[in-house]
Motif scaffolding. Structure first.
Motif, PDB file in Angstrom:
ATOM      1  N   TYR A  69       6.149  -2.188   8.782  1.00  0.00           N
ATOM      2  CA  TYR A  69       4.711  -2.411   8.662  1.00  0.00           C
ATOM      3  C   TYR A  69       4.220  -1.681   7.417  1.00  0.00           C
ATOM      4  O   TYR A  69       4.541  -0.513   7.222  1.00  0.00           O
ATOM      5  CB  TYR A  69       4.035  -1.883   9.929  1.00  0.00           C
ATOM      6  CG  TYR A  69       2.535  -1.833   9.917  1.00  0.00           C
ATOM      7  CD1 TYR A  69       1.791  -2.967  10.164  1.00  0.00           C
ATOM      8  CD2 TYR A  69       1.860  -0.643   9.676  1.00  0.00           C
ATOM      9  CE1 TYR A  69       0.410  -2.933  10.176  1.00  0.00           C
ATOM     10  CE2 TYR A  69       0.472  -0.594   9.681  1.00  0.00           C
ATOM     11  CZ  TYR A  69      -0.245  -1.748   9.942  1.00  0.00           C
ATOM     12  OH  TYR A  69      -1.609  -1.699   9.949  1.00  0.00           O
ATOM     13  N   VAL A  70       3.489  -2.383   6.587  1.00  0.00           N
ATOM     14  CA  VAL A  70       2.821  -1.719   5.468  1.00  0.00           C
ATOM     15  C   VAL A  70       1.332  -1.935   5.649  1.00  0.00           C
ATOM     16  O   VAL A  70       0.849  -3.061   5.586  1.00  0.00           O
ATOM     17  CB  VAL A  70       3.302  -2.278   4.108  1.00  0.00           C
ATOM     18  CG1 VAL A  70       2.525  -1.631   2.974  1.00  0.00           C
ATOM     19  CG2 VAL A  70       4.787  -2.027   3.920  1.00  0.00           C
ATOM     20  N   GLY A  71       0.625  -0.864   5.936  1.00  0.00           N
ATOM     21  CA  GLY A  71      -0.791  -0.969   6.260  1.00  0.00           C
ATOM     22  C   GLY A  71      -1.681  -0.831   5.035  1.00  0.00           C
ATOM     23  O   GLY A  71      -1.209  -0.828   3.893  1.00  0.00           O
ATOM     24  N   VAL A  81      -3.183   1.759   3.942  1.00  0.00           N
ATOM     25  CA  VAL A  81      -2.724   2.908   3.178  1.00  0.00           C
ATOM     26  C   VAL A  81      -1.197   2.870   3.168  1.00  0.00           C
ATOM     27  O   VAL A  81      -0.577   2.470   4.148  1.00  0.00           O
ATOM     28  CB  VAL A  81      -3.242   4.234   3.764  1.00  0.00           C
ATOM     29  CG1 VAL A  81      -4.578   4.574   3.169  1.00  0.00           C
ATOM     30  CG2 VAL A  81      -3.323   4.183   5.258  1.00  0.00           C
ATOM     31  N   ALA A  82      -0.622   3.310   2.056  1.00  0.00           N
ATOM     32  CA  ALA A  82       0.787   3.011   1.814  1.00  0.00           C
ATOM     33  C   ALA A  82       1.762   3.746   2.746  1.00  0.00           C
ATOM     34  O   ALA A  82       2.906   3.343   2.866  1.00  0.00           O
ATOM     35  CB  ALA A  82       1.119   3.327   0.360  1.00  0.00           C
ATOM     36  N   GLY A  83       1.289   4.809   3.399  1.00  0.00           N
ATOM     37  CA  GLY A  83       2.229   5.560   4.231  1.00  0.00           C
ATOM     38  C   GLY A  83       3.147   6.428   3.396  1.00  0.00           C
ATOM     39  O   GLY A  83       4.304   6.646   3.747  1.00  0.00           O
ATOM     40  N   VAL A  84       2.621   6.899   2.272  1.00  0.00           N
ATOM     41  CA  VAL A  84       3.417   7.713   1.360  1.00  0.00           C
ATOM     42  C   VAL A  84       2.796   9.112   1.328  1.00  0.00           C
ATOM     43  O   VAL A  84       1.590   9.244   1.129  1.00  0.00           O
ATOM     44  CB  VAL A  84       3.424   7.088  -0.048  1.00  0.00           C
ATOM     45  CG1 VAL A  84       4.151   7.970  -1.027  1.00  0.00           C
ATOM     46  CG2 VAL A  84       4.053   5.707   0.004  1.00  0.00           C
ATOM     47  N   THR A  85       3.600  10.134   1.547  1.00  0.00           N
ATOM     48  CA  THR A  85       3.092  11.496   1.620  1.00  0.00           C
ATOM     49  C   THR A  85       2.950  12.095   0.223  1.00  0.00           C
ATOM     50  O   THR A  85       3.915  12.101  -0.550  1.00  0.00           O
ATOM     51  CB  THR A  85       4.032  12.363   2.459  1.00  0.00           C
ATOM     52  OG1 THR A  85       4.259  11.697   3.691  1.00  0.00           O
ATOM     53  CG2 THR A  85       3.450  13.726   2.721  1.00  0.00           C
ATOM     54  N   ARG A 128      10.325   0.761   0.404  1.00  0.00           N
ATOM     55  CA  ARG A 128      10.716   0.945   1.796  1.00  0.00           C
ATOM     56  C   ARG A 128      11.185  -0.381   2.393  1.00  0.00           C
ATOM     57  O   ARG A 128      12.151  -0.435   3.147  1.00  0.00           O
ATOM     58  CB  ARG A 128       9.497   1.470   2.565  1.00  0.00           C
ATOM     59  CG  ARG A 128       9.852   2.216   3.819  1.00  0.00           C
ATOM     60  CD  ARG A 128       8.680   2.994   4.335  1.00  0.00           C
ATOM     61  NE  ARG A 128       7.542   2.160   4.619  1.00  0.00           N
ATOM     62  CZ  ARG A 128       6.285   2.512   4.402  1.00  0.00           C
ATOM     63  NH1 ARG A 128       6.007   3.687   3.886  1.00  0.00           N
ATOM     64  NH2 ARG A 128       5.304   1.700   4.675  1.00  0.00           N
TER      65      ARG A 128
END
Lengths: 221, 248
Positions: free
Chosen positions: B118-120, B122-126, B182
């Motif tokens: 899932y790519v929402g 917001v990228a989900g990148v810290t 990813r």
């Protein structure tokens, strides 16, 4: 690397790289602990008696300050969603979050508390009891704090709400922790308090990760 | 085996996750059972979503097969993101259900979640981790084996030389590219992409289209929420138009 280890490693890296997050609770702790003697006056005997309570309260307040960050940035950058979708064992991830918080935030605070025990001129027995009680009691702070952090993630003004939620839950630890040191000062045995603190820690470690996972799912749905 | 994703095609699956899937397929063929239940197929039946006491969509039914890219269209507030969040398992539908490979996901949501990425919004990148640390973490979290090496994935999304750079120093588009890496890195049959083109430049759009084409060619399926026209050949691309119900 297993998911659990990967989470622990990432959490520690993330928390250690944000040095402000690391240093702020420490400075906050020292300031509060140093303010007590100013308010109480200079009698060594009085400081010796109130010292343990002051140190415990300072640790508690500094912890409350640091809890907000456990999930906030993960929530904002979307990695929390990824975590919930990808992981089979979300409670394990939550336990790792608590462990990382304890290692990066509370272990340094315990070191600082040792320093403060000299400021308050605690007896060697009391100092030992303070550190051992902190080692048993602070995991509860991290574990229960993670639950509150999960419940308030993404809430506007969440920090205050979190303090309201969390402070009552810290009372049992505070009672047994402070009384352990108090009894040690008087030369009484402190095993009972230590057992109670250990029991609380086990209870929190068993239940808190599941509560955190449920809280996160509810907050993000 | 031609319709299998490339990561399922190898004779000796390198890790547990792949072995389970290949084993499942093996058993299925041996028993001579109908292979349809195990084919990658997402079936949505009568889905309804209510948010903040107002109906977002209802009686939504559709089927997506392996090898299909479903573009989800609809006006703002028509429930595109809500649909993807329900399908990803983040939120619950008020009515209806969906099944994956012939099995309802209500009972075993994790079997479905194990196969999706899932790519929402917001990228989900810290921000405080480097690009490669982010990807390595995502890979470890999924518990799956990488489809290609880390430097290769980073190079393919157009970020060569950025492996050791902290993600916080990247632009929004570059962070979106890390999210795309990813998709390249982690094997998954289903991609759920929510506005993946928002921050991407034209070359990023071409990259994503190429990735989607390849994903469809190897038998994967994807649901993409975007208003832009996707340059993907017709047999792979379908579209779903969400219509907001009349306000009461």
């Amino acid at each position: 690397m297993t998911p659990a280890l990967a989470i622990l490693r990432r959490e520690c890296l993330r928390l250690l790289r944000r040095s402000s997050q690391l240093v702020q609770p420490l400075i906050f702790f020292s300031l509060i602990a140093i303010l007590f003697p100013f308010a109480l006056g200079q009698q060594t005997e009085l400081l010796r008696q109130t010292g343990p309570a002051a140190v415990w309260l300072s640790v508690l307040l500094a912890t409350t300050l640091s809890l907000e960050d456990i999930f906030r940035s993960d929530f904002e950058d979307g990695s929390l969603e990824q975590c919930i979708i990808t992981l089979d064992a979300l409670p394990l991830a939550c336990a790792m979050k608590s462990l990382a918080h304890w290692l990066t935030c509370l272990v340094p605070l315990i070191g600082m508390a040792l320093l403060m025990s000299f400021v308050y001129d605690l007896t060697p027995d009391a100092r030992r009891a303070l550190i051992s009680a902190l080692l048993l009691g602070t995991p509860v702070f991290s574990l229960v704090g993670t639950v509150a952090s999960a419940l308030t993630v993404g809430v506007r003004g969440g920090a205050l709400l979190m303090a309201l939620l969390i402070l009552p839950l810290y009372i049992p630890v505070l009672i047994f922790g402070a009384s352990a040191v108090h009894h040690a000062t008087l030369g009484l045995p402190t095993l009972g308090e230590h057992y109670f603190l250990a029991g609380l820690a086990v209870l929190a470690a068993t239940l808190a990760p599941f509560a955190t996972a449920a809280g996160l799912r509810a907050r993000l749905s | 085996m031609a319709d299998l994703p490339e990561f399922l095609g190898s004779a000796e699956p390198p890790c547990r996750w792949l072995r389970t899937i290949v084993a499942n397929r093996g058993t299925d063929t041996e028993l001579g059972a109908n292979t349809a239940p195990l084919a990658p197929r997402l079936e949505v039946r009568g889905l309804e979503c209510v948010r903040a006491d107002s109906l977002v969509f209802s009686a939504l039914s559709f089927t997506v097969q392996g090898g299909e890219i479903l573009q989800i269209l609809g006006a703002n507030g028509s429930g595109k993101t809500s649909l993807l969040r329900i399908l990803s398992g983040l939120s619950q539908p008020t009515e209806g259900e969906f099944s994956w490979r012939g099995k309802g996901t209500a009972k075993d949501l994790q079997a479905w979640q194990r196969e999706l990425l899932y790519v929402g919004h917001v990228a989900g990148v810290t921000a405080t981790l480097s690009v490669s640390e982010n990807l390595r973490y995502a890979l470890a979290l999924s518990g799956r084996c990488a489809r290609l090496s880390l430097p290769e994935a980073i190079a393919r999304v157009g970020l060569p030389g950025y492996a050791a750079v902290l993600a916080g120093r990247l632009s929004a588009g570059q962070r979106q590219r890390v999210a795309l890496a990813r998709l390249l890195l982690i094997p998954a049959a289903v991609w759920l992409l929510d506005e993946p083109l928002t921050a991407l430049d034209p070359s990023g759009k071409i990259l994503l289209e190429a990735m989607l084409r390849q994903h469809a060619q190897v038998g994967g399926l994807a649901l993409v929420v975007t208003h832009q026209t996707l340059d993907i050949p017709a047999p792979y691309l379908r579209s779903l138009q969400l219509v907001s119900p009349e306000p009461l």
